[in-house]
Design a protein around this motif. Structure first.
Motif, short mmCIF file in Angstrom:
data_model
loop_
_atom_site.label_atom_id
_atom_site.label_comp_id
_atom_site.label_asym_id
_atom_site.label_seq_id
_atom_site.Cartn_x
_atom_site.Cartn_y
_atom_site.Cartn_z
N VAL A 86 0.82 -1.21 0.00
CA VAL A 86 0.00 0.00 0.00
C VAL A 86 0.86 1.26 0.00
O VAL A 86 0.64 2.18 -0.80
CB VAL A 86 -0.97 -0.01 1.20
N HIS A 87 1.83 1.30 0.89
CA HIS A 87 2.63 2.53 1.01
C HIS A 87 3.82 2.55 0.05
O HIS A 87 4.24 3.62 -0.39
CB HIS A 87 3.11 2.70 2.45
N GLY A 88 4.33 1.38 -0.29
CA GLY A 88 5.49 1.35 -1.17
C GLY A 88 5.15 1.26 -2.64
O GLY A 88 5.83 1.84 -3.49
N THR A 89 4.08 0.53 -2.98
CA THR A 89 3.77 0.26 -4.38
C THR A 89 2.58 1.06 -4.91
O THR A 89 2.66 1.66 -5.99
CB THR A 89 3.48 -1.25 -4.58
N LEU A 90 1.48 1.10 -4.17
CA LEU A 90 0.26 1.73 -4.67
C LEU A 90 0.21 3.23 -4.41
O LEU A 90 -0.14 4.02 -5.31
CB LEU A 90 -0.96 1.06 -4.04
N LYS A 91 0.53 3.65 -3.19
CA LYS A 91 0.35 5.06 -2.82
C LYS A 91 1.05 6.05 -3.75
O LYS A 91 0.46 7.10 -4.06
CB LYS A 91 0.79 5.27 -1.37
N PRO A 92 2.28 5.78 -4.22
CA PRO A 92 2.93 6.76 -5.10
C PRO A 92 2.15 7.08 -6.37
O PRO A 92 2.40 8.11 -7.00
CB PRO A 92 4.27 6.08 -5.42
N HIS A 93 1.20 6.22 -6.74
CA HIS A 93 0.46 6.43 -7.98
C HIS A 93 -0.93 7.03 -7.75
O HIS A 93 -1.70 7.20 -8.70
CB HIS A 93 0.34 5.10 -8.74
N TYR A 94 -1.26 7.32 -6.50
CA TYR A 94 -2.55 7.94 -6.19
C TYR A 94 -2.54 9.40 -6.60
O TYR A 94 -1.63 10.16 -6.23
CB TYR A 94 -2.85 7.85 -4.70
N GLN A 95 -3.55 9.80 -7.36
CA GLN A 95 -3.79 11.19 -7.69
C GLN A 95 -4.92 11.72 -6.80
O GLN A 95 -5.65 10.94 -6.18
CB GLN A 95 -4.15 11.32 -9.17
N PRO A 96 -5.07 13.03 -6.68
CA PRO A 96 -6.13 13.56 -5.82
C PRO A 96 -7.50 12.97 -6.10
O PRO A 96 -8.27 12.69 -5.17
CB PRO A 96 -6.07 15.07 -6.10
N GLU A 97 -7.84 12.75 -7.37
CA GLU A 97 -9.14 12.17 -7.71
C GLU A 97 -9.29 10.77 -7.13
O GLU A 97 -10.39 10.36 -6.71
CB GLU A 97 -9.32 12.14 -9.23
N ASP A 98 -8.20 10.01 -7.08
CA ASP A 98 -8.24 8.66 -6.51
C ASP A 98 -8.52 8.73 -5.00
O ASP A 98 -9.28 7.93 -4.46
CB ASP A 98 -6.93 7.93 -6.77
N VAL A 99 -7.87 9.68 -4.34
CA VAL A 99 -8.11 9.88 -2.92
C VAL A 99 -9.57 10.26 -2.68
O VAL A 99 -10.24 9.73 -1.77
CB VAL A 99 -7.18 10.97 -2.36
#
Length: 432
Positions: A86-99
């Protein structure tokens, strides 16, 4: 602006008010003004609560709502694998719209299952826009939410200016308020912990911190030695804390939040419900994260109850229901507003179907809720007197459109991260 809930079985969670086999609840301008066996209010809008259990809405004291799009993918992960994924692989690719979409769908899910108050422990602050998107989603969901802004794993930069910026737009009289998520002594220095606590005090914010004291070091004892335990801090997990450390928390007036499903499945240790009670602490409950666990309070209550009963047999279903309502409200600093059906408090109320075959007959309501309850029983939800779910359906929510957008968000993030969604991906914990 008057609403009468009539003819339900009232489980008030207020020892002065008590429980009523057949009772009415009168709401005026969003506030509970009367609880009695019968109330005459001919000018009120009437909600028929016959064959319903009427109780205060649940309080979730710790949920990483932004992760909703990846529900279930981490069911078999350890905690180390969760961090890597979650923090190492997925989170770096989250954009504001995803949040935004994760927080909105996650908050709506919580309301759908009867969680009227939720602390959103946010640690995906890649930019100010990410934080603003999270807050916007909480505002667009008609629940009582606490935006708990945390710097997150691996973040060493100061967050002072950003906390001040977000705080300036969130006020204590709104449905969306704010707390500060501390990095804690396991992720940063004691000096930084002291600085963050000082900032929280200055801005009038409660704090929450993940703690693993006793695993490799006695971090609660260290906080105690540095004078950094506060009655405004909630300690999350604390599975391996020593007994004397739990007493330190109780003496300081701190609160605790347990996530029994995640703690057991991820190998954190036994939920420390019994040891916390023995130290004078009232545990509160959290669902934690969607990749690893369900988002409803019923399953969380049932796991906490069954595990502790199996360990020592000393926990009652009424205790667990208090953890999920009144004790949770107290830990969130909301106990004067919610957590019980009490005249003068906001009308955060849920109606559960007592005639459903999975709950019928609800001879002992508290026991039925804890041992047999599930989200399908949640018929009606009110937040500050506003009906946000009626007859089992969320009000004024276009779920088909939101589902489509969330799936698009999930697929985009997975593609950017280069991971499959066919269940074959297993993160490498060593890479974190």
């Amino acid at each position: 602006m008057r609403t009468l809930l009539t003819g339900g079985t009232v489980v008030s969670m207020d020892r002065t008010v008590g429980d009523l086999d057949r009772g009415d609840v009168l709401i005026e301008d969003g506030v509970i003004v009367g609880v009695a066996e019968r109330i005459d209010a001919p000018d009120a809008d009437v909600i028929d609560a016959a064959d319903r259990i009427v109780l205060p809405g649940f309080v979730d004291t710790h949920r990483h709502t932004w992760q909703t799009a990846f529900r279930g993918v981490g069911a078999d992960w350890t905690f180390a694998e969760y961090l890597a994924a979650v923090h190492g692989t997925l989170k770096p690719h989250y954009q504001p719209e995803d949040v935004y979409l994760g927080n909105l769908l996650g908050r709506l899910e919580a309301l759908h299952s009867g969680v009227t108050t939720m602390l959103d422990w946010f640690h995906c602050a890649q930019s100010p826009d990410h934080a603003d998107a999270a807050v916007a989603a909480l505002r667009d969901a008609p629940g009582r939410s606490i935006f708990c802004y945390g710097a997150g794993w691996g973040t060493t930069a100061t967050i002072d200016a950003e906390i001040r910026r977000v705080r300036s737009g969130l006020h204590e009289d709104g449905l969306v308020t704010m707390a500060l998520g501390l990095r804690g002594p396991e992720l940063t220095s004691m000096d930084t912990v002291a600085e963050e606590l000082g900032l929280a005090t200055e801005l009038g914010l409660r704090t929450s911190v993940h703690i693993d004291s006793g695993a490799t070091r006695r971090t609660i004892a260290e906080l105690h030695e540095h004078g950094l335990l506060r009655d405004t801090t909630t300690f999350v997990h604390a599975n391996k804390a020593d007994d004397d450390e739990l007493w330190m928390l109780a003496d300081a007036g701190s609160s605790v939040s347990i996530s029994p499903d995640v703690e057991l499945k991820m190998g954190m240790g036994w939920p420390e419900t019994g040891r916390m009670l023995a130290a004078g602490l009232r545990p509160t409950l959290s669902t934690d994260d969607a990749p690893s666990a369900g988002g409803d309070m019923f399953s969380t209550m049932r796991t906490a109850y069954a595990v502790q009963r199996g360990l020592d047999g000393g926990l009652s279903s009424r205790d667990v229901l208090e953890f999920a309502t009144l004790d949770g409200a107290r830990a969130c600093g909301q106990v004067t507003r919610t957590g019980s059906i009490t005249p003068g408090r906001d009308a955060d109320v849920i109606l559960l179907r007592a005639d459903d075959l999975t709950a019928f007959p609800a001879t002992r309501p508290a026991g039925t809720i804890v041992t047999a309850g599930h989200p399908g029983l949640v018929d009606t939800v009110l937040v500050a007197g506003r009906v946000v779910k009626r007859d089992g359906v969320l009000v004024d929510v276009d779920l088909p459109a939101l589902r489509t957008r969330l799936l698009e968000s999930r697929d985009r993030i997975a593609a950017a991260a280069g991971i499959p969604l066919d269940g074959t991906w297993r993160p490498q914990a060593a890479s974190q």
